[in-house]
Design a protein around this motif. Structure first.
Motif, PDB file in Angstrom:
ATOM      1  N   VAL A   1      -1.468  13.613   3.512  1.00 50.86           N
ATOM      2  CA  VAL A   1      -1.116  12.670   2.441  1.00 50.86           C
ATOM      3  C   VAL A   1       0.395  12.626   2.277  1.00 50.86           C
ATOM      4  CG1 VAL A   1      -1.801  11.948   0.116  1.00 50.86           C
ATOM      5  CG2 VAL A   1      -3.224  13.540   1.349  1.00 50.86           C
ATOM      6  N   PRO A   2       1.114  12.227   3.331  1.00 51.20           N
ATOM      7  CA  PRO A   2       2.568  12.336   3.276  1.00 51.20           C
ATOM      8  C   PRO A   2       3.221  11.396   2.268  1.00 51.20           C
ATOM      9  CG  PRO A   2       1.896  11.152   5.239  1.00 51.20           C
ATOM     10  CD  PRO A   2       0.641  11.646   4.581  1.00 51.20           C
ATOM     11  N   TRP A   3       2.437  10.408   1.779  1.00 47.69           N
ATOM     12  CA  TRP A   3       3.075   9.429   0.884  1.00 47.69           C
ATOM     13  C   TRP A   3       3.091   9.885  -0.558  1.00 47.69           C
ATOM     14  CZ3 TRP A   3      -1.585   8.786   3.358  1.00 47.69           C
ATOM     15  CH2 TRP A   3      -2.714   8.773   2.551  1.00 47.69           C
ATOM     16  N   GLN A   4       2.396  10.968  -0.871  1.00 42.63           N
ATOM     17  CA  GLN A   4       2.353  11.432  -2.250  1.00 42.63           C
ATOM     18  C   GLN A   4       3.695  12.017  -2.621  1.00 42.63           C
ATOM     19  OE1 GLN A   4      -0.579  13.591  -4.244  1.00 42.63           O
ATOM     20  NE2 GLN A   4      -1.013  11.525  -4.873  1.00 42.63           N
ATOM     21  N   ALA A   5       4.523  11.228  -3.282  1.00 44.09           N
ATOM     22  CA  ALA A   5       5.847  11.736  -3.600  1.00 44.09           C
ATOM     23  C   ALA A   5       6.010  11.858  -5.102  1.00 44.09           C
ATOM     24  CB  ALA A   5       6.913  10.810  -3.033  1.00 44.09           C
TER      25      ALA A   5
ATOM     26  N   PHE B   1       0.829  -1.211   0.000  1.00 43.72           N
ATOM     27  CA  PHE B   1       0.000   0.000   0.000  1.00 43.72           C
ATOM     28  C   PHE B   1       0.860   1.257   0.000  1.00 43.72           C
ATOM     29  CE2 PHE B   1      -2.632  -3.094   2.502  1.00 43.72           C
ATOM     30  CZ  PHE B   1      -3.531  -3.348   1.476  1.00 43.72           C
ATOM     31  N   PRO B   2       0.645   2.142  -0.965  1.00 42.20           N
ATOM     32  CA  PRO B   2       1.468   3.351  -1.018  1.00 42.20           C
ATOM     33  C   PRO B   2       1.213   4.292   0.169  1.00 42.20           C
ATOM     34  CG  PRO B   2      -0.160   3.346  -2.812  1.00 42.20           C
ATOM     35  CD  PRO B   2      -0.264   2.025  -2.115  1.00 42.20           C
ATOM     36  N   TRP B   3       0.041   4.148   0.824  1.00 39.64           N
ATOM     37  CA  TRP B   3      -0.272   5.079   1.914  1.00 39.64           C
ATOM     38  C   TRP B   3       0.235   4.603   3.261  1.00 39.64           C
ATOM     39  CZ3 TRP B   3      -3.930   2.988  -1.394  1.00 39.64           C
ATOM     40  CH2 TRP B   3      -4.611   1.867  -0.928  1.00 39.64           C
ATOM     41  N   MET B   4       0.933   3.453   3.286  1.00 33.15           N
ATOM     42  CA  MET B   4       1.479   2.988   4.561  1.00 33.15           C
ATOM     43  C   MET B   4       2.993   2.981   4.477  1.00 33.15           C
ATOM     44  SD  MET B   4      -0.911  -0.233   5.516  1.00 33.15           S
ATOM     45  CE  MET B   4      -2.690  -0.100   5.581  1.00 33.15           C
ATOM     46  N   THR B   5       3.641   3.219   5.618  1.00 35.61           N
ATOM     47  CA  THR B   5       5.092   3.124   5.651  1.00 35.61           C
ATOM     48  C   THR B   5       5.465   1.651   5.534  1.00 35.61           C
ATOM     49  OG1 THR B   5       5.124   2.878   8.032  1.00 35.61           O
ATOM     50  CG2 THR B   5       5.276   5.115   7.184  1.00 35.61           C
ATOM     51  N   VAL B   6       6.747   1.396   5.329  1.00 38.45           N
ATOM     52  CA  VAL B   6       7.236   0.024   5.231  1.00 38.45           C
ATOM     53  C   VAL B   6       6.784  -0.771   6.452  1.00 38.45           C
ATOM     54  CG1 VAL B   6       9.332  -1.368   5.335  1.00 38.45           C
ATOM     55  CG2 VAL B   6       9.185   0.561   3.740  1.00 38.45           C
TER      56      VAL B   6
ATOM     57  N   ALA C   1     -10.045   1.948   1.147  1.00 37.50           N
ATOM     58  CA  ALA C   1     -10.866   2.938   0.446  1.00 37.50           C
ATOM     59  C   ALA C   1     -10.558   4.360   0.924  1.00 37.50           C
ATOM     60  CB  ALA C   1     -12.344   2.621   0.639  1.00 37.50           C
ATOM     61  N   LEU C   2     -10.526   4.541   2.249  1.00 36.28           N
ATOM     62  CA  LEU C   2     -10.315   5.894   2.757  1.00 36.28           C
ATOM     63  C   LEU C   2      -8.907   6.425   2.473  1.00 36.28           C
ATOM     64  CD1 LEU C   2     -11.542   8.294   4.267  1.00 36.28           C
ATOM     65  CD2 LEU C   2     -10.714   7.278   6.387  1.00 36.28           C
ATOM     66  N   PRO C   3      -7.858   5.707   2.904  1.00 40.42           N
ATOM     67  CA  PRO C   3      -6.527   6.260   2.608  1.00 40.42           C
ATOM     68  C   PRO C   3      -6.239   6.338   1.114  1.00 40.42           C
ATOM     69  CG  PRO C   3      -6.329   4.075   3.601  1.00 40.42           C
ATOM     70  CD  PRO C   3      -7.766   4.476   3.717  1.00 40.42           C
ATOM     71  N   GLY C   4      -6.751   5.362   0.365  1.00 37.69           N
ATOM     72  CA  GLY C   4      -6.490   5.358  -1.075  1.00 37.69           C
ATOM     73  C   GLY C   4      -7.127   6.539  -1.781  1.00 37.69           C
ATOM     74  N   SER C   5      -8.243   7.038  -1.240  1.00 34.69           N
ATOM     75  CA  SER C   5      -8.896   8.154  -1.915  1.00 34.69           C
ATOM     76  C   SER C   5      -8.524   9.497  -1.295  1.00 34.69           C
ATOM     77  CB  SER C   5     -10.409   7.959  -1.897  1.00 34.69           C
ATOM     78  OG  SER C   5     -10.855   7.725  -0.596  1.00 34.69           O
ATOM     79  N   LEU C   6      -7.697   9.490  -0.233  1.00 37.74           N
ATOM     80  CA  LEU C   6      -7.319  10.755   0.411  1.00 37.74           C
ATOM     81  C   LEU C   6      -6.681  11.773  -0.538  1.00 37.74           C
ATOM     82  CD1 LEU C   6      -5.938  10.402   4.034  1.00 37.74           C
ATOM     83  CD2 LEU C   6      -7.735  11.894   3.201  1.00 37.74           C
TER      84      LEU C   6
END
Lengths: 264, 560
Positions: free
Chosen positions: B244-248, A89-94, B167-172
């Motif tokens: 959304v800190p993962w959006q790189a 999942f891209p929204w989770m850290t490793v 669903a929630l984090p993926g659509s953030l």
């Protein structure tokens, strides 16, 4: 003894759309996998090997046939899947990714972080525990996918061309990692790949599938002793002999699959 | 900064210059298009009267309320639409039908239903934001890669888990985008809504300027709208970074580099030292207010000027500390960016000189408004700031640091700030500035006390190294004690209003600090003393200002 996995005459047919008729992806496959065995399935692309694995993972329903996975320890999850490209999942850290399965099982945060940390250490990504997947290379992402499956500690591992998209060197390193981890565990593994070398390097047994509709054509017992070394194996004369044997079977199938594509 | 960045700064400046020029030579009639200088003048008037803050504030309140009322339900409903085909089938046709109606067209209908008051304005914003956001949020849930749902299911995720972990984090990221869209939409709308039947707000300000044919005011209003829009965008980007800190993307990485740069400069300019520069300014102004003279515009300028001079001082100080080889990496001291190679020495020097230039520019403006007294005060301030660590006779290295800080950050700024407002100088002001002077000197001394042994080793002469440990301790008692003694004496003399005695609530903290100083000699034990002394200065100064302001307000309402 009862096999760990019993695949009994599985057939998967996709209903046709418009002018194309129904497509038979898997055409009656039967296969038994013993407890603690690592079976590799090779076949030309589009032969239905991934579909077979998805049926095992409960992500798809077979049109006919039956699948039995024997559960030995009710406290442990039965199966875990490693996806193509890692599927993390891209929204989770490793760390969160590796702990994901445990989180769903309701393991306490402290304990699942400790377990995740252990597996992150095993795959050598300590420095990236708090990084997000977009900051990692493809090989690193795949390692995270592996660690997530191992951290889940299921009895059966289902692996769907996990190293397919990686460059040759990275692939070799990850095969080595997988061998080390698997040889220490007692897991039963079903490993789908299109690479004959990979199948011979990892498997106890290699099953060759035909072009669509996928059927089992041939089976090879891999004689190499464990623990194995992914690199040293390749200099073994038996390795090239087995390679030639499998390629001989596969070759006609690859040609058939090609002709099928051109004809369609 | 690369060359393209400079060019992108240059083009608007050139345009502004041409515009100004064209009006000044008479190519453009200034009645139709007033020059930038006139717009700037109008803007500063709107700031001085506070009108711009009132109208912008009201507009922002309407946008904020409307956005919350429309946006939050929209996000919730949109998420439900995304995950449930049933909800989607129910809501989608309705939302899709209403969505394309220009929402400003609904305004008359809303006014008929809800009247001309605040409710109709907020409702218009809420309705418009709702339909925009709800469809976008639903779409962003549907855009989540189905593969991720499979992964989750393969690990045994139930429906609830699928929502919260996929669903929630993926659509953030998509939700964040719809929030940005909705906010932009709300800002556009508010101006239009306020054109009709409003008697306040930024849109009203622009419309009223139109009716008066005051084009300078219209443009000033537009500038403010642009500025507010820009600030909100920056704020939402910041929010996105948190949510959304993962959006790189490459932009993100560049942003991170910018952030790192900001952090380095932020620590180098020593942000915590600015309360020390602001408190005397506010004190002088509050005494002036008590004496019946207060001009908010001049106060704002004085504040900026004072902070700029402090900034220049800090940066020049950093530069010369490096040149003189004072090793800050070993010492607790803050800063040290040059030694760590994070900043080039010339960058720091240039920034310091720039800050001095800004400070001097504002100073010169204040001189033109109030007279030459401020000029000499300014010259004295800049000289003190510069020679604090620079030059052969650097004040900080010959034991005169405390005295310089005492005079400059105490009486000089208080008097200057008072003079800008009242254009005179009185003895009570001088006396009233003494407690603050004592305390600010105590901050510096707390620093020197902590570094006593290291400074001695490096041959840096501070008053503390000259006096020795026990003498330096006594100096600390004198400075902190002097604060309270001078306070009580001036109140007793009737120079300061008795309400300023409220500052005495800080006395226990002061006593505690003196006790620590009496027993500790280790740098790490004295580090908190430095921080706490700076805090004491801020609390004492704020309370002192509060005392003066309270006395002023009570006086103007006739209680005293």
């Amino acid at each position: 003894m009862e096999p760990k996995i019993r695949i009994d005459n599985i057939q998967v047919v996709y209903p046709g759309r418009g002018r194309t008729g129904p497509v038979e992806a898997v055409g009656g496959v039967s296969l038994d996998v013993a407890d603690g065995e690592l079976v590799c399935v090779v076949g030309p692309s589009g032969c239905g090997k991934t579909t077979l694995l998805r049926v095992l993972a409960d992500l798809e329903q077979p049109t006919s046939g039956q699948i039995t996975l024997r559960r030995d320890n009710p406290a442990r999850p039965l199966k875990a899947t490693v996806f193509q490209g890692g599927g993390i999942f891209p929204w989770m850290t490793v760390e969160q990714n590796v702990a994901y399965g445990l989180q769903l099982q309701g393991v306490s945060p402290a304990q699942r972080i400790a377990t995740a940390r252990h597996w992150i250490g095993e795959i050598g990504l300590e420095r990236f525990a708090h990084a997000y997947p977009t900051q990692l290379s493809g090989g690193m992402q795949q390692r995270v996918g592996l660690a997530r499956a191992f951290a889940f500690d299921a009895e059966v591992l289902l692996m769907d061309e996990p190293f397919g998209a990686l460059d040759a060197q990275t692939r070799l390193l990850l095969q080595q990692t997988l061998l080390q981890q698997w040889e220490r565990s007692s897991k039963t593994v079903m490993f789908v790949t299109h690479s004959i070398e990979e199948a011979l390097t990892l498997g106890d047994r290699v099953c060759v599938m035909s072009a669509r509709p996928g059927r089992l054509l041939h089976e090879v017992q891999v004689p190499f002793a464990r623990p194995r070394d992914a690199v040293a194996l390749r200099t073994d004369a038996r390795f090239s002999a087995l390679f030639a044997e499998i390629w001989g079977v596969l070759r006609t199938e690859v040609d058939r699959a090609r002709a099928d594509e051109v004809g369609a | 900064m690369n060359r393209n960045r400079w060019l992108s700064l240059l083009s608007p400046l050139v345009l502004l210059g041409l515009w100004e020029l064209a009006v000044q030579i008479g190519w453009i009639n200034r009645i139709f298009l007033p020059p930038p200088s006139e717009v700037f003048h109008t803007l500063s008037e709107l700031i001085a009267t506070g009108q711009i803050f009132r109208d912008t504030g009201i507009s922002l309140l309407r946008v904020g309320l409307g956005f919350l009322l429309g946006g939050i339900p929209a996000i919730v409903v949109g998420l439900f639409m995304g995950v449930s085909p049933v909800v989607r089938a129910l809501v989608q046709p309705l939302a899709a039908a209403i969505y394309p109606i220009p929402k400003i067209a609904l305004l008359p209908l809303i006014i008929v239903t809800l009247g001309l008051g605040e409710t109709s304005k907020i409702a218009t914003i809420a309705v418009s934001v709702f339909f925009l956001v709800v469809l976008n949020v639903a779409a962003s849930v549907l855009q989540v890669d189905p593969r991720y749902f499979e992964v989750a299911r393969s690990f045994g995720a139930r429906r609830r888990d699928l929502f919260w972990t996929v669903a929630l984090p993926g659509s953030l990221p998509g939700i964040m985008n719809s929030i940005k869209l909705g906010m932009g939409f709300a800002l556009t709308l508010i101006v239009g809504v306020e054109f009709v039947g409003a008697d306040s707000g930024i849109g009203w300000l622009i419309w009223q300027a139109y009716e008066l044919y005051a084009i300078d005011r219209m443009i000033a209003g537009l500038v403010v709208v642009a500025l507010v829009g820009w600030l909100i965008t920056v704020g939402l980007d910041e929010l996105e970074y948190v949510l959304v800190p993962w959006q790189a993307s490459s932009v993100r990485i560049k942003e991170r580099r910018v952030r790192e740069h900001v952090r380095i400069w932020w620590t180098t300019i020593r942000p915590w030292s600015y309360t020390a520069a602001m408190i005397p300014v506010l004190l002088g102004a509050s005494i002036a207010a008590y004496d019946g003279a207060i001009n908010w515009w001049l106060l704002l300028l004085t504040m900026i000027g004072s902070v700029a001079i402090q900034l220049g001082t800090n940066l020049i100080n950093e530069y010369y500390d490096d040149r003189k080889g004072i090793d800050k990496v070993q010492v607790f001291g803050i800063g040290g960016a040059i030694q760590r190679g994070e900043l080039a020495a010339w960058q720091v020097l240039l920034a310091g000189l720039l800050a001095f230039a800004v400070g001097s520019g504002i100073g010169l403006y204040l001189v033109s408004v109030t007279g030459p007294f401020i000029f000499w005060l300014g010259v004295f301030s800049v000289a003190t700031g510069f020679f604090y660590t620079a030059g052969p006779f650097a004040l900080a290295y010959v034991g005169l640091g405390e005295l310089a800080v005492f005079i400059f950050m105490g009486p000089v700024i208080v008097i200057g700030s008072y003079y800008v407002q009242a254009e005179t100088i009185t003895l009570p002001v001088v006396l009233a500035s003494l407690p603050v002077g004592f305390l600010v000197a105590a901050i510096l001394h707390a620093n020197n006390l902590r570094d006593l042994d290291i400074d001695r080793q490096f041959g840096k002469r501070t008053l503390a190294t000259l006096l020795g440990r026990s003498g330096a301790n006594i100096e600390y008692y004198v400075l902190v004690g002097g604060t309270y003694v001078s306070l009580i004496v001036t109140v007793a003399l009737g120079v300061m209003p008795w309400l300023t005695l409220i500052t005495l609530v800080t006395l226990p903290a002061a006593v505690r600090l003196m006790r620590i100083v009496a027993v500790e000699t280790e740098p790490h034990a004295l580090q908190p003393v430095l921080r706490q002394t700076a805090k004491l200065h801020m609390r004492f100064g704020s309370l002192l200002i509060f005392g003066w302001v309270a006395a002023w307000l009570m006086g103007s309402f006739g209680y005293i």
